[in-house]
Design an enzyme around this catalytic site. Structure first.
Site, PDB file in Angstrom:
ATOM      1  CD  GLU B  45      -2.602  -1.171   2.572  1.00  0.00           C
ATOM      2  OE1 GLU B  45      -2.723  -0.164   3.285  1.00  0.00           O
ATOM      3  OE2 GLU B  45      -2.956  -2.304   2.904  1.00  0.00           O
ATOM      4  CG  ASP B  56      -3.377   7.615   8.964  1.00  0.00           C
ATOM      5  OD1 ASP B  56      -3.243   6.383   9.091  1.00  0.00           O
ATOM      6  OD2 ASP B  56      -3.706   8.159   7.900  1.00  0.00           O
TER       7      ASP B  56
END
Ligand SMILES: Cc1ncc(COP(=O)(O)O)c(C=O)c1O
Lengths: 608, 254
Positions: B45, B56
């Site tokens: 990824e 995140d």
């Protein structure tokens, strides 16, 4: 279709409902109902027909009440015979003629034959749901029965009509059954308690019913969009929380118990209604009429608490016991910490490190109120980053936590929910201006915009009034072209920030840029989706005000009116220097907050 | 068949690694991809950095901030990857937030991905409903697989909807958290992995969040088809640089 609001009882409430301009207002002169009317009727516009509701009352008494209260209509709710109706139409004992409305209660069926003998002796019929008491039973009858209505006399439709019936009413209006329907009669479904009407819901009902295209143009749609803006662009981790809120917020807000608790707290705890103050010296200075909506006088010093009261009650209804919030100027943080203290809930406030430094008094307040203030250390370390941190907290605490967003931003339903809680501002402006100026609608409403909550609340009930112009004031910082600005409508492009599609300041590559304003509360790179839509459609005029113009305007208001405004608000006040209004114009401006928290900034700026 | 689908048919547990493009240095992208493939990673990824990565935690936030400072943009990344398919065979997925793609133009973005040989996308803030209504047709026409997240809080009904819209794998977030927030799994996770396994979904699941070593990789893949490591790898790169990538991968797969 005309509107009759029935079961009026309290003076203030009568005036507020009258400001909405229904065609009929009903007063029940029947002692066995909790809505029994036993005080005076305030002076009302002659466009509103005062209607007395009676149940098998002695004729002389009815006549006496008509004369005493100057009633223009009577509504007969008992088994009054045709001759009784006829008497009221022909008696010479009345000072002025009255309209006679005869009520018939409908249950599973109705034999229309009974109408025959009333055809010649009354002006209107009224069909109500049969129940234990005459009227106010709270449920509707099967309106399709009216398909068999044999008469051509106009009638009122009554019984259990509320905001949830709007769709049914629309369908009814399109059906043959409504051919002779003259008016809707509403009562118990709009009450906080018997006799006390909920103005906000009534207004919404009228707006929705009017099927006004304009209305739909500016309000949120079922998908959570204002035109092209809005929606819910959230990570899957937030979906259950946001969806729970989306499914419940309107239901909860529409619940009379909720509304009652909300209104009560706004009144007793926040100190509402906030005054609508005619600023005489400021007006003279700019040769126009300026009214200031004094949100600065609310408990905690700004409009923010209207929303936090609403959301804390919402959080409780949803069973949440941990509250998080973001804050820029600290006003929303203080307002959140305040309601958490009030309700005994844990409170965590995220605040950019830079803002913690420039709004120290508010940080101290939050701490005194028992909140934990966590600095946001990433990015520009201001409001945007505090919002990021709050969202991350919510992702990590998906079950017991409610996120009280402080502005009309975020994923749907937040912008709409916050707007509705803040709409009390324009709801009050309407009746306050009517009291002071004899008209509900000013020529202009104006407010400063960070995310846009005080503005959304100030505009809400005027969005659909075409002759009310809307002014939105953004922070230009050091100047729109300086690279140090927060004027989103000028500098922003369509994009996604904090879960909604709106205008936001960003690079060509789609990275969100760091805004700048002297005012922490306006220092945000986006704007609520409603405002993005108002900007794109041209419904609102957007102005940008620099730091220095704002500071001067804050000082000017202090000297002219004895009011030290928040620096956010000072931006709105500075428009008078840049835009000329006509002498007869009425400009209502949201004075969103007081300047206590900004004292150090004023001191430093003016070397006081 | 898309490379992701082919990979998912292999009879083994898959290891997928996330890294932030442009970090630690702007031009590390292709070296990291090559080294990961050589070390035996099954899928990669590539993180397209964003200024405000809501899902995140600090590790990936910081790497994103640094990558942007280094000059990473969508255009730069596409240029770096221009010839990647000359030498790399494993599936490549771009993971990024929706706004940069929106600004690039969703269709242009997809087209470019197809040209380069990107196989799929993970866009945490593009909800499945919006994707389904507005963008699926575009993704499909460029042969891109879009991967959706589920969490322990996602209802069975919604999982089934996500399953019906997906045609690669489902990204199973191990616990309600941002990336890098928690490490290791408790009973709750095991129960959740079992629950999802029992739904017999048409798409295999790959677990992400909270995997940092051999132990957690094994635990995650007991029920699921594979696992994704993100923050732990970014941390490794921060601390050890990009010369020791094989060591990291070996320590996971040992
Ligand atoms: C006094 C005051 N006015 C205005 C604002 C701007 O927020 P909004 O645009 O949501 O009203 C703030 C925000 O902190 C504020 O404190």
């Amino acid at each position: 279709m005309k509107l009759k609001v029935c079961g009026m009882k309290y003076q203030d409430n009568i005036e507020q409902v009258a400001a909405i301009q229904p065609d009929y207002l009903g007063f029940i002169f029947y002692e066995k109902t909790p809505r029994h009317f036993n005080t005076k009727i305030p002076k009302l516009s002659s466009d509103i027909k005062k209607t007395g509701v009676f149940v098998n009352e002695d004729l002389n008494k009815v006549i006496q009440k008509i004369n005493e209260f100057d009633l223009q209509a009577v509504q007969l709710h008992g088994e009054e015979a045709p001759f009784y109706c006829n008497m009221l139409r022909t008696t010479t004992l009345l000072k002025k003629p009255v309209e006679v409305i005869k009520v018939f209660s409908v249950m599973d069926g109705f034999n229309f034959k009974i109408l025959d003998e009333y055809e010649a002796v009354c002006d209107y019929y009224l069909f109500d749901t049969k129940g234990k008491l005459p009227g106010g039973n709270g449920y509707t009858f099967d309106w399709s029965l009216l398909n068999d209505y044999p008469s051509t006399k106009l009638f009122f439709l009554s019984g259990g009509i509320g905001i949830d019936e709007v769709e049914d009413i629309r369908k009814f209006k399109e059906s043959d059954a409504s051919k002779y329907c003259y008016a809707l009669d509403v009562n118990s479904k709009f009450e906080l308690e018997p006799g006390l009407k909920n103005i906000g819901v009534l207004r919404e009902f009228i707006n929705k019913l009017s099927n006004n295209k304009k209305m739909q143009e500016y309000n949120v749609d079922e998908r959570g969009y204002y035109g092209n803006f809005g929606g819910a662009f959230i990570p899957e981790m937030l979906y259950p929380n946001v969806e729970e809120l989306r499914q419940n917020y309107l239901k909860i807000m529409g619940d009379p118990d909720f509304k009652k608790e909300f209104d009560q707290l706004l009144k007793d705890y926040v100190g509402r209604p906030s005054p609508l103050y005619f600023a005489k010296r400021l007006s003279e200075n700019y040769n126009t009429k300026i009214y200031l909506k004094r949100e600065d006088l609310n408990h905690t010093g700004a409009h923010k608490i209207n929303n936090t009261i609403g959301q804390i009650l919402m959080a409780k209804r949803l069973g949440k016991n941990r509250i998080i919030a973001e804050t820029g100027a600290g006003q929303h943080g203080v307002a959140t910490a305040t309601v958490c203290a009030l309700m005994g809930l844990e409170c965590i406030v995220y605040m950019g490190e830079i803002d913690i430094a420039r709004q120290a008094p508010n940080v101290a307040r939050m701490k005194m109120l028992g909140a934990k203030v966590i600095p946001a250390l990433s990015g520009s370390r201001t409001l945007k980053d505090a919002t990021n941190e709050a969202i991350r907290d919510w992702i990590n605490n998906p079950v017991n936590t409610h996120y009280i967003i402080g502005s009309a931003i975020g994923p749907h339903p937040y912008p709409d929910m916050v707007t509705r809680f803040q709409s009390v501002i324009s709801e009050e402006i309407k009746w306050q201006l009517k009291e002071q100026e004899g008209r509900e609608n000013p020529d202009y409403v104006a407010a400063c915009i960070g995310g846009g909550s005080n503005a959304a609340g100030t505009y809400y009930h005027f969005l659909h009034e075409e002759n009310v112009k809307i002014i939105a004031v953004e922070a230009a910082g050091l100047g729109v072209d300086s690279g140090e600005s927060a004027a989103t409508s000028v500098l922003g492009k369509e994009g996604i920030i904090h879960g909604c599609k709106t205008l936001l300041m960003q690079t060509d590559d789609g990275q969100i840029t760091e805004p700048y304003s002297i005012s922490a509360g306006l220092d945000y790179p986006g704007v609520g989706p409603m405002h993005a839509h108002l900007s794109k459609t041209g419904r609102a005029e957007f102005m940008s005000i620099t730091d220095s113009d704002a500071m001067e305007a804050g000082l000017e208001l202090s000297k002219l009116e004895g009011i030290i405004p928040a620096i956010e608000t000072s931006h709105a006040l500075a428009i008078f220097k840049h835009k000329t209004f006509k002498q007869e114009d009425i400009v209502v401006m949201s004075l969103s907050g007081r300047g206590d928290k900004d004292l150090q900034n004023y001191i430093d700026y003016f070397k006081i | 068949m898309n490379r992701i689908q082919t990979k998912l048919e292999e009879d083994k547990k898959l290891l997928s690694i996330y890294f932030t493009a442009g970090y630690p240095n702007l031009d590390d992208t292709t070296k990291i991809i090559h080294d990961l493939e050589k070390s035996g990673v099954d899928m990669i990824e590539i993180g397209l950095p964003f200024s405000d990565p809501l899902a995140d935690g600090p590790t990936i936030q910081d790497s994103s901030t640094q990558a942007l400072k280094n000059g990473m943009t969508t255009e730069v990344l596409f240029n770096q990857l221009k010839n990647i398919r000359k030498s790399v065979n494993i599936p490549l997925i771009i993971m990024g937030y929706f706004n940069p793609m929106l600004q690039y133009g969703v269709e242009d973005f997809c087209k470019k991905c197809q040209e380069i040989g990107i196989d799929g996308l993970i866009i945490p803030d593009l909800p499945v409903d919006v994707y389904h209504e507005e963008y699926k047709a575009i993704f499909d026409s460029y042969g891109l697989i879009n991967v959706f997240l589920i969490t322990p809080q996602t209802s069975d009904e919604r999982i089934r909807f996500i399953d019906s819209v997906s045609d690669g794998f489902i990204y199973m977030v191990s616990s309600a958290s941002t990336t890098g927030a928690k490490s290791g799994f408790g009973n709750e996770q095991t129960e959740y992995f079992k629950r999802i396994d029992n739904l017999n979904l048409k798409n295999p699941q790959i677990v992400g969040f909270g995997i940092s070593n051999n132990r957690t990789f094994k635990a995650a893949t007991t029920y699921a088809k594979g696992a994704i490591i993100g923050s732990a790898f970014v941390k490794h790169v921060t601390n050890e640089g990009i010369e020791t990538i094989p060591n990291f991968v070996n320590s996971i797969l040992k």
